[in-house]
Write a protein that holds these residues in place. Structure first.
Motif, PDB file in Angstrom:
ATOM      1  N   GLU A   1     -30.768   6.920 -19.216  1.00 19.05           N
ATOM      2  CA  GLU A   1     -30.270   7.537 -17.976  1.00 19.05           C
ATOM      3  C   GLU A   1     -31.443   8.140 -17.197  1.00 19.05           C
ATOM      4  O   GLU A   1     -31.555   7.976 -15.984  1.00 19.05           O
TER       5      GLU A   1
ATOM      6  N   TYR B   1     -34.662   7.300 -17.636  1.00 15.31           N
ATOM      7  CA  TYR B   1     -35.618   6.232 -17.306  1.00 15.31           C
ATOM      8  C   TYR B   1     -35.232   5.533 -16.010  1.00 15.31           C
ATOM      9  O   TYR B   1     -36.096   5.127 -15.231  1.00 15.31           O
ATOM     10  N   ALA B   2     -33.931   5.409 -15.779  1.00 12.39           N
ATOM     11  CA  ALA B   2     -33.440   4.739 -14.568  1.00 12.39           C
ATOM     12  C   ALA B   2     -33.526   5.624 -13.324  1.00 12.39           C
ATOM     13  O   ALA B   2     -33.382   5.130 -12.203  1.00 12.39           O
TER      14      ALA B   2
END
Length: 125
Positions: free
Chosen positions: A84, A86-87
């Motif tokens: 979550e 990283y995005a």
């Protein structure tokens, strides 16, 4: 006359480090040591990284928070939380590097547990 704060050398500067700075240092030093040794990060470094990611996630009672305290946790729950982050295009570049190292640590941990005949992914020992 206003009294100016006095600098008493590096020892005093070290004592003024904020907890977040200390966690960041443990994570960064752990990554540097792993790179130098061409190995994975230590459990202490992984826990420090998780603690730093908890701050970025900004919510309590997460798998990352539990891992940062205990060093144990369910891989899939941890992965869901760190992916979550990283995005998120707004997180700092160093946090993405932390996630890469933490993810690799967790996979290696679970592989070692499987090789030892333990159940992987759930944090049991």
């Amino acid at each position: 006359m206003e009294q100016q704060p006095q600098d008493h050398g590096p020892e005093q500067a070290e004592s003024r480090i904020k907890p977040a700075d200390a966690i960041d240092r443990i994570a960064s030093d752990g990554i540097a040591a792993a790179q130098e040794a061409d190995s994975e990060i230590s459990t202490d470094a992984a826990k420090a990284i998780a603690h730093g990611l908890v701050r970025l996630l900004g919510r309590p009672n997460t798998a990352l928070e539990h891992f940062s305290d205990t060093g144990d946790g369910d891989y899939l729950k941890l992965r869901e939380e760190y992916l979550e982050l990283y995005a998120d295009p707004t997180i700092p570049a160093h946090a993405k590097e932390w996630i890469d190292w933490l993810g690799t640590y967790l996979v290696q941990r679970d592989n070692a547990r499987l090789a030892e005949g333990e159940e992987a992914g759930n944090g049991t020992r």
